[in-house]
Design a protein around this motif. Structure first.
Motif, PDB file in Angstrom:
ATOM      1  N   SER A 151      74.508  45.351  13.062  1.00 41.50           N
ATOM      2  CA  SER A 151      73.629  45.391  14.230  1.00 41.50           C
ATOM      3  C   SER A 151      74.264  44.629  15.383  1.00 41.50           C
ATOM      4  O   SER A 151      74.833  43.554  15.203  1.00 41.50           O
ATOM      5  CB  SER A 151      72.277  44.766  13.884  1.00 41.50           C
ATOM      6  N   THR A 152      74.189  45.180  16.579  1.00 45.33           N
ATOM      7  CA  THR A 152      74.732  44.527  17.772  1.00 45.33           C
ATOM      8  C   THR A 152      73.655  43.782  18.536  1.00 45.33           C
ATOM      9  O   THR A 152      73.917  43.229  19.591  1.00 45.33           O
ATOM     10  CB  THR A 152      75.361  45.577  18.709  1.00 45.33           C
ATOM     11  N   HIS A 153      72.421  43.743  18.004  1.00 43.57           N
ATOM     12  CA  HIS A 153      71.327  43.080  18.689  1.00 43.57           C
ATOM     13  C   HIS A 153      71.495  41.560  18.583  1.00 43.57           C
ATOM     14  O   HIS A 153      71.710  41.027  17.501  1.00 43.57           O
ATOM     15  CB  HIS A 153      69.994  43.498  18.069  1.00 43.57           C
ATOM     16  N   THR A 154      71.434  40.861  19.676  1.00 42.28           N
ATOM     17  CA  THR A 154      71.567  39.409  19.722  1.00 42.28           C
ATOM     18  C   THR A 154      70.189  38.765  19.792  1.00 42.28           C
ATOM     19  O   THR A 154      69.401  39.085  20.689  1.00 42.28           O
ATOM     20  CB  THR A 154      72.382  38.965  20.955  1.00 42.28           C
ATOM     21  N   VAL A 155      69.909  37.880  18.838  1.00 40.39           N
ATOM     22  CA  VAL A 155      68.628  37.195  18.824  1.00 40.39           C
ATOM     23  C   VAL A 155      68.698  36.013  19.777  1.00 40.39           C
ATOM     24  O   VAL A 155      69.546  35.121  19.624  1.00 40.39           O
ATOM     25  CB  VAL A 155      68.273  36.714  17.402  1.00 40.39           C
ATOM     26  N   LYS A 156      67.869  35.973  20.768  1.00 37.97           N
ATOM     27  CA  LYS A 156      67.868  34.891  21.762  1.00 37.97           C
ATOM     28  C   LYS A 156      67.256  33.627  21.147  1.00 37.97           C
ATOM     29  O   LYS A 156      66.196  33.663  20.546  1.00 37.97           O
ATOM     30  CB  LYS A 156      67.065  35.310  22.988  1.00 37.97           C
ATOM     31  N   LYS A 157      67.998  32.540  21.307  1.00 41.09           N
ATOM     32  CA  LYS A 157      67.528  31.264  20.778  1.00 41.09           C
ATOM     33  C   LYS A 157      66.329  30.779  21.576  1.00 41.09           C
ATOM     34  O   LYS A 157      66.373  30.742  22.808  1.00 41.09           O
ATOM     35  CB  LYS A 157      68.647  30.214  20.858  1.00 41.09           C
ATOM     36  N   PRO A 158      65.232  30.423  20.897  1.00 34.17           N
ATOM     37  CA  PRO A 158      64.063  29.971  21.646  1.00 34.17           C
ATOM     38  C   PRO A 158      64.354  28.661  22.354  1.00 34.17           C
ATOM     39  O   PRO A 158      65.116  27.823  21.878  1.00 34.17           O
ATOM     40  CB  PRO A 158      62.994  29.781  20.556  1.00 34.17           C
ATOM     41  N   GLN A 159      63.751  28.510  23.550  1.00 36.22           N
ATOM     42  CA  GLN A 159      63.941  27.274  24.319  1.00 36.22           C
ATOM     43  C   GLN A 159      63.326  26.101  23.576  1.00 36.22           C
ATOM     44  O   GLN A 159      62.293  26.207  22.941  1.00 36.22           O
ATOM     45  CB  GLN A 159      63.280  27.427  25.691  1.00 36.22           C
ATOM     46  N   GLY A 160      64.017  24.936  23.639  1.00 33.35           N
ATOM     47  CA  GLY A 160      63.543  23.757  22.949  1.00 33.35           C
ATOM     48  C   GLY A 160      62.234  23.241  23.526  1.00 33.35           C
ATOM     49  O   GLY A 160      61.793  23.643  24.592  1.00 33.35           O
ATOM     50  N   THR A 161      61.628  22.327  22.804  1.00 36.43           N
ATOM     51  CA  THR A 161      60.372  21.721  23.241  1.00 36.43           C
ATOM     52  C   THR A 161      60.580  20.227  23.419  1.00 36.43           C
ATOM     53  O   THR A 161      61.633  19.669  23.105  1.00 36.43           O
ATOM     54  CB  THR A 161      59.257  21.977  22.205  1.00 36.43           C
ATOM     55  N   SER A 162      59.535  19.588  23.921  1.00 36.22           N
ATOM     56  CA  SER A 162      59.598  18.154  24.181  1.00 36.22           C
ATOM     57  C   SER A 162      59.302  17.324  22.936  1.00 36.22           C
ATOM     58  O   SER A 162      59.323  16.094  23.004  1.00 36.22           O
ATOM     59  CB  SER A 162      58.600  17.785  25.280  1.00 36.22           C
ATOM     60  N   ASP A 163      59.044  17.963  21.800  1.00 32.28           N
ATOM     61  CA  ASP A 163      58.619  17.234  20.608  1.00 32.28           C
ATOM     62  C   ASP A 163      59.679  16.228  20.134  1.00 32.28           C
ATOM     63  O   ASP A 163      59.348  15.111  19.733  1.00 32.28           O
ATOM     64  CB  ASP A 163      58.290  18.214  19.474  1.00 32.28           C
ATOM     65  N   GLU A 164      60.958  16.642  20.162  1.00 32.24           N
ATOM     66  CA  GLU A 164      62.008  15.756  19.661  1.00 32.24           C
ATOM     67  C   GLU A 164      62.131  14.512  20.534  1.00 32.24           C
ATOM     68  O   GLU A 164      62.250  13.393  20.020  1.00 32.24           O
ATOM     69  CB  GLU A 164      63.349  16.502  19.609  1.00 32.24           C
ATOM     70  N   LEU A 165      62.095  14.705  21.853  1.00 26.83           N
ATOM     71  CA  LEU A 165      62.180  13.557  22.758  1.00 26.83           C
ATOM     72  C   LEU A 165      60.950  12.673  22.603  1.00 26.83           C
ATOM     73  O   LEU A 165      61.049  11.433  22.611  1.00 26.83           O
ATOM     74  CB  LEU A 165      62.321  14.035  24.204  1.00 26.83           C
TER      75      LEU A 165
END
Length: 817
Positions: free
Chosen positions: A679-693
């Motif tokens: 498959s040539t479909h690229t899964v976009k990485k979800p944007q991070g959240t503020s939880d870690e900070l």
């Protein structure tokens, strides 16, 4: 954070600087074996406050301070030597009255402290110091050294008698220039002149030679000048005593050349090597190389022990053993393993334990010598000298580094009848050790006698040991009332195998020989009152006397408030503890760069980056060849190096795939005929959240909190950088920072790059968390934040403060600050 716009310090008249700094303008003349030097310092106050400036600086070994003149706004006065308590009382009274006092005091071995009080806004205070130093011609070569900085020393300076205001702390950020020009007398101009520490420009006219520094130079290393191929210098020079009419002082020099050359006798050498942290870099590498050579020169009749020291003493070979082939190989292997990893410089304890090493018989042990390799950067100088004096064992010392403690090493060699060689990072230590080995093998007991027709009042102690080619110097005070001075000769005789050698006296009243001789006599005097009386009589700065003068101001110009103390900090010595590289002749290490291009094919390239020697050594570290390019990209605006890898743009086009040949494609089909298409479909990485900070902010008191570690690291790294971007790049290479993904991604478009967001975050964290920024880090940060949009700063501050409140709200009440 409040901006601090105070600018004060030392500044040369011909330099247009907007920050306080120290520069030294050195002029002088090497007249035979007498160096006459003038140092010009300019103090100026750029601040809005009344300032008291304090500056501690070194002079050469056994230098004699002869005078001080001070100019304030065009008015010039000369200083006067007075008893210490009298001078201090006069200084404090002048401070209270609003006048400008200047006091020069001796603060340690060849260390002096200048105190200038009530420097008001716009004042320029010029201090000129005159000093003299006696040089030695060893085997037809003269070595002149001008100390420029005080390297950090191990131990307690207060225990050595230095007061808090006299203690000098090097500043890695300091930029202090050195300007120097010297003349040589006719007899010295015939020799070969070179400097192993600096580049110089020679100018020869007729029989005279003068030189000056070539290019920019800094007060981060001693200036060293060598004049070679002079031949034997036998002389007698005299000058009338200005204090005692009817007396004169004679300096006599002779080269020891025995009629029959001494045979090389077996040696017992206790090798003691400094492996403390200050020896990192150039110094420890030089020690490895020269010791490996030395052990190869010894034979079965020689005996050697080998000891390393730092905070502890490590006896690699604790006994004096014959240098058989096996023992030499073991010694060489030990020398190759040398590392500067033993902590502080506990030289006194190391000498005590090495002195205790004995050979097979007491008679043999008496003939043992200690070969010491160190930078000598310690404060307990007097205690160490007293120990080696009482031991009865000769010290042969090798001083290494850009600013070694010459006073300690030369004094130890002098009081024990040994010898000392100083080696800059650009010199071959093997040659120095070779000369010492020659002297160890050939040194013998001698008796020296210097006489003349005139009555002798006082004479210095003669040398008890000497080797062929060694310079022997002596001082003689004579009466001149009824003596025939024309044709006066000094007769020198050296036993054994010596014959009387007459030397005509040359009169030169331009040299302060009497004051120099008295300064050396004071070293052997123990009665404080007598030392004080003689020092005041001959106007010498000692531990009992100070130089003092007071510029009395007009009533409307007097200072109305007490001055604010400002200690001028010297530059950090080049190469000290591995900080910087002073040996420019060493080939620069290659930098291997791994790059991925659009073809996704990695390759290795080598880059050789040569850093100009005009750059202060603190910014020419062992890593400079690699970091110079990185810092340069950061300063040029390539901000992708300032943010974590997850924010760096990656190539995803089909062109990035390697091109396969027809044969490779055929092999793929044959080997995997039933493989389903990818498959040539690229899964976009979800944007991070503020939880870690937020989680990190909730545990901000944890010692391992990554934000605390980041700020601590930034504090340390800021000491060696002058721009925020380069400091940040170095900091992020050392610290994990994925918790910032959400914040940087959110504000990247408004900020234009990651650097402004990092700057705002570090500023906020320093104000709200437990790690305080030091002034170096704060200076870089404040300068970078000035042009950043205030609305962006306020928005990020508010966002971070809200995260902090949310984090505290979800904590148990006992953990909420």
């Amino acid at each position: 954070m409040q901006a601090n716009n105070k600018q004060m310090g030392l500044h040369a008249k011909d330099m247009d600087a907007n920050i306080g700094l120290v520069s030294a303008h050195v002029t002088g003349r090497l007249n035979g074996l007498v160096a006459q030097i003038k140092i010009r310092q300019v103090y100026k106050n750029w601040s809005d406050d009344n300032v008291e400036c304090v500056y501690t600086f070194p002079l050469g070994w056994q230098s004699v301070l002869l005078g001080m003149r001070v100019e304030l706004n065009g008015k010039s006065l000369a200083g006067t030597v007075k008893p210490k308590k009298v001078a201090e009382a006069q200084y404090e009274a002048a401070i209270d009255s609003g006048d400008l006092p200047v006091m020069l005091e001796r603060s340690g071995k060849d260390l002096y402290t200048a105190n200038i009080g009530n420097i008001q806004t716009g004042d320029e205070v010029v201090i000129e110091l005159d000093y003299a130093q006696i040089l030695k011609a060893e085997d037809g070569a003269i070595r002149f050294s001008l100390p420029t900085t005080i390297a950090p020393r191990y131990g307690d300076a207060s225990a050595e008698g230095l007061k808090p205001h006299q203690q000098a702390f090097a500043d890695p950020q300091a930029e202090q220039r050195l300007f120097l020009s010297l003349e040589l007398s006719e007899n010295l101009s015939k020799g070969t002149v070179y400097s192993p520490s600096h580049k110089i420009q020679l100018n020869r006219q007729d029989n005279q030679c003068a030189f000056k520094l070539e290019g920019a130079a800094w007060l981060d290393r001693d200036f060293v000048l060598v004049i070679d191929r002079l031949g034997d210098m036998n002389f007698a020079v005299a000058a009338q005593d200005p204090v005692r009419p009817g007396e004169a002082t004679v300096l006599t020099g002779a080269m020891y050349r025995p009629e029959s050359s001494a045979k090389n006798h077996p040696v017992l050498i206790k090798v003691l090597v400094d492996c403390s942290g200050s020896m990192q870099g150039d110094s420890i590498e030089q020690a490895r190389d020269c010791l490996n050579w030395l052990f190869g020169q010894l034979n079965n009749s020689d005996q050697v022990s080998f000891t390393r020291f730092g905070s502890s003493v490590e006896h690699d070979h604790p006994e004096l053993k014959p240098c058989t082939l096996i023992h030499r190989q073991l010694l060489k292997a030990a020398s190759r393993r040398l590392n500067a990893d033993l902590g502080g410089t506990e030289i006194d304890d190391a000498l005590k334990k090495v002195i205790a090493i004995e050979s097979g018989s007491p008679e043999e042990s008496k003939n043992a010598v200690i070969l010491l390799i160190t930078d000598g950067e310690v404060w307990n100088i007097e205690e160490t000298i007293a120990r080696v004096r009482a031991s009865g064992q000769r010290i042969y010392a090798v001083g290494v580094g850009s600013a070694p403690s010459e006073s300690l090493l030369k004094d130890m060699a002098d009081v024990t009848g040994g010898a000392c060689e100083m080696v800059t990072p650009r010199e071959n230590m093997q040659k120095a050790v070779e000369r010492l080995l020659h002297r160890i093998r050939q040194t013998q007991a001698i008796e020296q006698e210097v006489s003349c027709e005139a009555p002798i009042v006082w004479q210095s102690k003669p040398a008890g040991h000497a080797a062929a080619g060694q310079a022997l110097m002596s001082w003689t005070q004579i009466q001149t009332h009824d003596s025939l001075l024309d044709g006066l000769q000094m007769v020198q005789t050296i036993y054994p195998n010596g014959s009387p050698t007459p030397c005509p006296v040359v009169w030169d009243n331009s040299q302060d020989l009497s004051r120099i001789a008295v300064a050396l006599r004071l070293n052997d005097m123990t009665e404080a009152k007598e030392r004080e009386r003689l020092a005041v009589e001959y106007q010498l700065v000692t531990s009992e006397t100070n130089l003092i003068l007071v510029h009395e101001r007009a009533e409307n110009e007097k200072a109305n408030d007490l001055p604010e103390l400002h200690q001028v900090k010297p530059m950090l010595a080049a190469g000290w503890s591995g900080n910087g590289v002073a040996a420019y002749r060493r080939k620069a290490p290659s930098l291997q760069v791994l790059r991925s291009g659009c073809d996704n094919a990695p390759f290795i390239a080598e880059s050789h980056i040569n850093m100009s020697q005009s750059v202060p050594a603190m910014w020419r570290s062992n890593r400079t060849h690699a970091t110079a390019r990185v810092d340069g990209m950061a300063n040029a605006g390539m901000d992708d190096i300032e943010i974590p890898a997850f924010l760096r743009k990656q190539e995803s086009s089909s062109d990035s795939k390697p091109v396969k040949t027809f044969v490779q494609k055929f092999k793929d089909i044959v080997s995997t005929p039933n493989k389903p298409p990818q498959s040539t479909h690229t899964v976009k990485k979800p944007q991070g959240t503020s939880d870690e900070l937020k989680a990190i902010l909730a545990n901000k008191t944890n010692a391992n909190n990554p934000i605390n570690e980041l700020l601590t690291s930034f504090n340390q790294i800021a000491l060696t950088h002058t721009r925020f971007r380069s400091a940040l790049a170095a900091c992020l290479r050392k610290n994990q920072a994925n918790y910032m993904e959400w914040l940087i991604t959110k504000h990247m478009k408004a900020a234009g790059s990651g650097a402004p967001i990092w700057a705002i975050f570090i500023s906020w964290a320093a104000e709200n968390l437990s790690v305080e920024l030091d002034r170096h880090a704060e200076m870089l940060l404040r300068d970078f934040l000035i042009p950043i949009d205030s609305d962006l700063q306020s928005a990020i501050y508010a966002e971070l403060s809200e995260l902090k409140r949310d984090a505290n709200h979800h904590l148990p009440s006992a953990q909420v600050d």
